[in-house]
Each structure stands twice: as structure tokens, then as C-alpha cells.
Design an enzyme around this catalytic site. Structure first.
Site, PDB file in Angstrom:
ATOM      1  N   PHE A 229       0.865  -1.187   0.000  1.00 48.39           N
ATOM      2  CA  PHE A 229       0.000   0.000   0.000  1.00 48.39           C
ATOM      3  C   PHE A 229       0.894   1.227   0.000  1.00 48.39           C
ATOM      4  O   PHE A 229       1.720   1.414   0.889  1.00 48.39           O
ATOM      5  CB  PHE A 229      -0.917   0.027   1.226  1.00 48.39           C
ATOM      6  CG  PHE A 229      -1.822   1.224   1.251  1.00 48.39           C
ATOM      7  CD1 PHE A 229      -3.063   1.178   0.641  1.00 48.39           C
ATOM      8  CD2 PHE A 229      -1.434   2.407   1.864  1.00 48.39           C
ATOM      9  CE1 PHE A 229      -3.905   2.294   0.634  1.00 48.39           C
ATOM     10  CE2 PHE A 229      -2.254   3.528   1.864  1.00 48.39           C
ATOM     11  CZ  PHE A 229      -3.496   3.465   1.249  1.00 48.39           C
ATOM     12  N   ASP A 338       9.339   2.853   1.428  1.00 49.18           N
ATOM     13  CA  ASP A 338       8.177   3.603   1.888  1.00 49.18           C
ATOM     14  C   ASP A 338       8.019   3.394   3.393  1.00 49.18           C
ATOM     15  O   ASP A 338       7.564   2.355   3.849  1.00 49.18           O
ATOM     16  CB  ASP A 338       6.933   3.115   1.127  1.00 49.18           C
ATOM     17  CG  ASP A 338       5.661   3.833   1.563  1.00 49.18           C
ATOM     18  OD1 ASP A 338       5.701   4.574   2.554  1.00 49.18           O
ATOM     19  OD2 ASP A 338       4.622   3.635   0.896  1.00 49.18           O
ATOM     20  N   LYS A 369       2.584  10.393   8.413  1.00 47.19           N
ATOM     21  CA  LYS A 369       1.948   9.880   9.630  1.00 47.19           C
ATOM     22  C   LYS A 369       2.640  10.376  10.907  1.00 47.19           C
ATOM     23  O   LYS A 369       2.533  11.543  11.234  1.00 47.19           O
ATOM     24  CB  LYS A 369       1.849   8.357   9.562  1.00 47.19           C
ATOM     25  CG  LYS A 369       0.824   7.895   8.509  1.00 47.19           C
ATOM     26  CD  LYS A 369       0.447   6.477   8.673  1.00 47.19           C
ATOM     27  CE  LYS A 369      -0.590   6.043   7.646  1.00 47.19           C
ATOM     28  NZ  LYS A 369      -1.933   6.560   7.922  1.00 47.19           N
ATOM     29  N   THR A 393       1.466  23.765  -4.487  1.00 49.53           N
ATOM     30  CA  THR A 393       1.339  25.071  -3.841  1.00 49.53           C
ATOM     31  C   THR A 393       2.016  25.114  -2.477  1.00 49.53           C
ATOM     32  O   THR A 393       2.860  25.961  -2.211  1.00 49.53           O
ATOM     33  CB  THR A 393      -0.144  25.464  -3.696  1.00 49.53           C
ATOM     34  OG1 THR A 393      -0.735  25.534  -4.985  1.00 49.53           O
ATOM     35  CG2 THR A 393      -0.272  26.818  -3.005  1.00 49.53           C
TER      36      THR A 393
END
Length: 512
Positions: A229, A338, A369, A393
Site C-alpha cells: 500500500f 516507503d 503519519k 502550492t
């Protein structure tokens, strides 16, 4: 402050848990306000800002939550909402809902609360008038960063940078961190193909990319793993293979998907079988890289989690990751680790990949997280070659760097990584004891630090356990097809472990 203890009546399971955990438990027959069947370890020094146990006043969701669900349901989809929270009253390891139910939170907002709710150090930070402008103003960091930004990034993110990395790109969340890390790998790979670190794109490159055609939009790929994931944005979804609900109806990319090892637990008891399984998967990785190059879609990068969290808390050995790192080097692929879910100390080391023992563990390491902000660390050669190539942005939020600095101070001052290792050992030993006591319900307890999981006999039983635990004041989460995952804050101590295990035992006893 010291506090009394409330426990379940002694059962064989309780005695077994006591032996496994090494706790000296006091057995008292009393009750916390509104709390049924709660257990704790012997009296211990309690954090003065933490609650002393769960307190359940209504079913969950309660009447006020149900009213808010109906109200919000007129505005947006609410099918995933569990209940509404009172974050002002939540403290430490306890989450309070709008109906006044107080629950021991062993899931912490999908593993994203590092030092508990409403930590005094963070409240103090918010109250400092010198920080006011940082909280009030959110700049477009890519073009107009504040003057303090370089120092704050150095003090926060770079102070815990993975081995061999001195560059970090801030982002807002885990998905955009991975999405932009993928872009960085593709840019790096194409620059290699053009023959330099900063080569010029051709006119054909520039014109063809505007109509989504090669060579400007090259047919490159990223190899990922079944069960992985990496996020829900479009590029990340092409590498996410944990649940169909994430991917259904969304167009995707023809990128290679390798098998992730399906190991047997406890790992130390199945070393030969697990080594053979890992060798099989590594062989398939190499085969896929070769096949995709032959298809004209070379693998520019490999992305992998140190522990497949959403996919079921699937582990692999340090040797597996060392060999995978070498395969990436051999085939000229960037290696992306990851750490969105595993980073920030929850495994007992700040980064889960530290368990591999590598001086050069990765080319890119993404995070979010528990780090409170998103982004990715990277090698020098993966630096974007021009402005606006890695850009949006906000590109993060400077106020989150202030919070992270204070979180890191708390981790160091209170030695929380050692606390996580100690609590994690107690939690895992307790899960071993429970799966021995309830072999028809539990199996394959596993974990590093407090980043733990256990398999349930089937999905329907898992759902029952999660709901019954919630009714008794414990919040848990599921992962994979039939696992329960444990994701407490770093301040989750051994007496919280004992409290949880006894409530969990009570839930399991009702289902036996």
C-alpha cells in the site's frame, strides 16, 4: 500521581498472561466510572495528563455521533466514519468521543499520533506567541518560504535523516510524498538515459509530453509488491495492491507486480521455509525487471515497505531487503523504501529499515503519519534538475516542522524508543499467550516494537472482535484479509499493555 488497579477475575488466561509479561498484578474488585472489566498492571507512575482507564457511557456510535452522521451524510459520504470525536477532552493514550465514551486508543488515527493526544509539550508550543505567525500563515514553500525554514528543516527532518541522506523534500501527506518520489525516480532515470545529470530535453520531448506521448512521456514503470500500500492518488494506486476497494473503477498503469514473501511465524521457528519463500520472490523480481525491459517499459524504480502494513503486517527478513537492494543496483533501478507507516519510532528504531543493518539502505525514503508532515529523503542524484518539476502550492507546512521538533525532543528526553521496545516485547509476549489460550481464534502473532499484528480465524470474527473491543473501551484496527493491527502511540507503556491484554482476553473469552 499514582493510581489503583481494576482487574478481571483471575482466569487461567490471566495467569498465563501474568507469567508471560512478568507483571506483578494486583487483583482488586472495584470499578472505574462507567468502565466494565478493566485490567491494569501493578501501580505505576502515571503521566499526569493521561487518563487512568477507559470509561464507556453509551454504545458506539452513541446518539450524538448518530445525529452528526446524519447531518454530515447530507453533505458527503460517511460510510467509513466510525464515530465523532471530542479531541478537546482526549488525552494521552485515550480518545474521547462526542458522547463521552473514553477509549484506550491502540490504533491512533491509523498510526499517525506520535506522542498521544494533547501532549503538554505541544500545547506549550502552541501558546508561544513567537510561533503565532507560523500557525497563522501557510506559505507556498516552493516559491516563498519563510526565513526560518532552512534552520527548522535541519533541526527537525534532517536530524533524523536515514543513513547516507542529507536531502529532504517536504510534502503534505503520504500519498503526495510517494507520488512525487515516483516522479523524482522517473526524472532521474530519464536523465541517465540522456547521458548526464542535467541534460537538455529535446524539442520532441517537450512537444510529445504535452499530448501524453513518447518520448516526452516515456514508457517507464515502477515495480511494486502484491499486498503493498503506497497511497490512493493515481500513480500510487498503480503500486497499491492491498484491497480492491482502493482500486475499483480507477484506470491504472501496466507496471510489474512482484510477490511479497508469505512467511510463517514465529520467524525464528521457520528459517528454512521462509528463506526458500524469500528466494522465490527475489527470483520473480529479477524476472519481472527483465520482462518489462523486453516489453519496452523499463523498471525505473522499486518501491517496498519494510513491513506491509495495510496489506496485513507482512514481514520479510533483513536478508530479503539486502538482496532486493542489490537487485535494484544491478539493474539500474532506484530503490524506494516507503516508511510512511513504519517510520517515526513505532518499531523500536526510528526507521524500520535500520533493522536491515545497511549503510546505504535506499535511494529514496518516504515518510508521513507519525512524522506529522510528509515528504521524502533522497540521494543527491535524485534532486530535481529544474524548478517546478517537483512542486505544488504548499509542499508541506512549516508549522508541522515546529511540532516535529518538539516531538523529537520528547522522544529523546523520555527515551521513547526504548519504551517502545519494552512495551512491544510485553505486547507480543501477551499476544503469544493469548493465541496459545485461544488457538481457534488467534494465530501468527508478529511485530517489531509496538508495530504488531495477529491473525484472526476469519474476517467475520475479526469484525466481531473489533466491535466488542470498542464496546469495552479499546480501539483497534484491521489490516489484510483477517489481521488485527496494533498501532499505539510511542507513550504506550507496559501498564497500558496489561490493561489492553486483559480487556482483549475478556473479548476473546466471550467468543471462544
Amino acid at each position: 500521581m499514582r493510581f489503583g488497579v481494576v482487574l478481571l477475575p483471575v482466569t487461567m488466561a490471566t495467569l498465563l498472561l501474568r507469567r508471560q509479561l512478568g507483571f506483578s498484578l494486583h487483583i482488586l474488585r472495584s470499578s472505574l466510572s462507567g468502565c466494565r472489566h478493566v485490567s491494569k498492571a501493578a501501580p505505576q507512575a502515571q503521566m499526569d495528563w493521561d487518563y487512568d482507564g477507559p470509561s464507556m457511557k453509551t454504545p458506539v456510535p452513541g446518539p450524538r455521533s448518530q445525529g452528526l452522521l446524519k447531518q454530515l451524510g447530507e453533505i458527503q459520504n460517511v460510510d467509513a466514519i466510525n464515530f465523532f470525536c471530542n479531541y478537546e477532552e482526549s488525552r494521552g493514550n485515550y480518545l474521547v468521543d462526542v458522547d463521552g465514551n473514553r477509549m484506550l486508543d491502540v490504533y491512533t488515527q491509523i498510526s499517525s499520533i506520535p506522542i498521544g493526544y494533547n501532549h503538554p509539550a505541544l500545547h506549550k508550543l502552541m501558546a508561544d506567541p513567537n510561533n503565532l505567525s507560523t500557525f497563522v500563515n501557510r506559505p507556498a514553500l516552493g516559491i516563498l518560504p519563510p526565513g526560518s525554514f532552512p534552520d527548522k528543516v535541519t533541526e527537525s527532518l534532517l536530524s533524523v535523516a536515514p543513513s547516507g541522506m542529507s536531502r529532504v523534500q517536504t510534502m503534505a501527506c503520504g500519498s503526495c510524498s510517494n507520488e512525487n518520489a515516483y516522479k523524482a525516480m522517473f526524472i532521474w532515470y530519464r536523465n541517465k538515459e540522456r547521458g548526464g545529470s542535467n541534460p537538455s530535453a529535446t524539442e520532441e520531448d517537450l512537444s510529445s509530453c504535452m499530448i501524453n506521448q513518447s518520448p516526452g512521456c516515456p514508457d517507464l514503470s515502477i515495480l511494486s509488491f502484491m499486498g503493498g500500500f503506497h497511497g490512493r492518488t493515481l500513480g500510487c494506486l498503480a503500486t497499491t495492491h492491498s484491497k480492491a476497494i482502493h482500486k475499483l473503477d480507477i484506470p491504472s498503469l501496466d507496471w510489474p507486480i512482484a510477490p511479497f514473501p508469505r512467511l510463517q511465524y514465529p520467524l525464528e521457528e521457520y528459517t528454512r521455509e521462509n528463506a526458500a519463500e524469500e528466494a522465490r520472490c527475489l527470483e520473480e523480481v529479477e524476472d519481472l525487471i527483465v520482462r518489462w525491459r523486453q516489453k519496452g517499459r523499463p523498471v525505473a524504480g522499486i518501491v517496498v515497505e519494510p513491513i506491509q502494513a495495510e496489506g496485513g503486517d507482512n514481514h520479510a527478513s533483513p536478508d530479503f531487503f539486502k538482496n532486493l537492494r542489490n537487485i535494484a543496483r544491478k539493474h539500474g533501478c532506484a530503490f524506494h523504501v516507503d516508511e510512511v507507516q513504519t517510520g517515526g519510532g513505532c518499531t523500536g528504531k526510528f526507521w524500520a529499515h535500520e533493522y536491515w543493518g545497511l549503510d546505504d539502505p535506499a535511494d529514496i525514503v518516504s515518510f508521513s503519519k507519525k512524522m506529522l508532515t510528509g515528504g521524502y529523503y533522497h540521494k543527491d542524484e535524485l534532486q530535481a534538475d529544474k524548478g517546478y518539476r517537483i512542486f505544488n502550492t504548499w509542499m508541506g507546512d512549516p508549522s508541522k516542522n515546529l511540532f516535529l521538533i518538539e516531538v523529537l525532543n520528547v522522544i529523546r528526553r523520555e527515551n521513547l524508543l526504548e519504551e517502545v521496545r519494552r512495551s512491544g516485547k510485553a505486547l507480543l509476549q501477551g499476544l503469544y499467550a493469548l493465541q496459545e489460550q485461544y488457538p481457534s481464534l488467534l494465530s501468527s502473532a508478529r511485530g517489531q516494537g509496538t508495530f504488531c499484528a495477529v491473525d484472526i480465524c476469519d474476517d467475520a470474527t475479526r469484525t466481531k472482535i473489533l466491535l466488542k473491543a470498542r464496546d469495552k473501551g479499546v480501539l483497534l484496527g484491521g489490516c489484510g484479509d483477517r489481521s488485527i493491527r496494533f498501532r499505539p502511540a510511542l507513550i504506550f507503556k507496559e501498564y497500558h499493555v496489561a490493561l489492553f491484554l486483559n480487556i482483549f482476553n475478556d473479548v476473546l473469552a466471550q467468543l471462544k
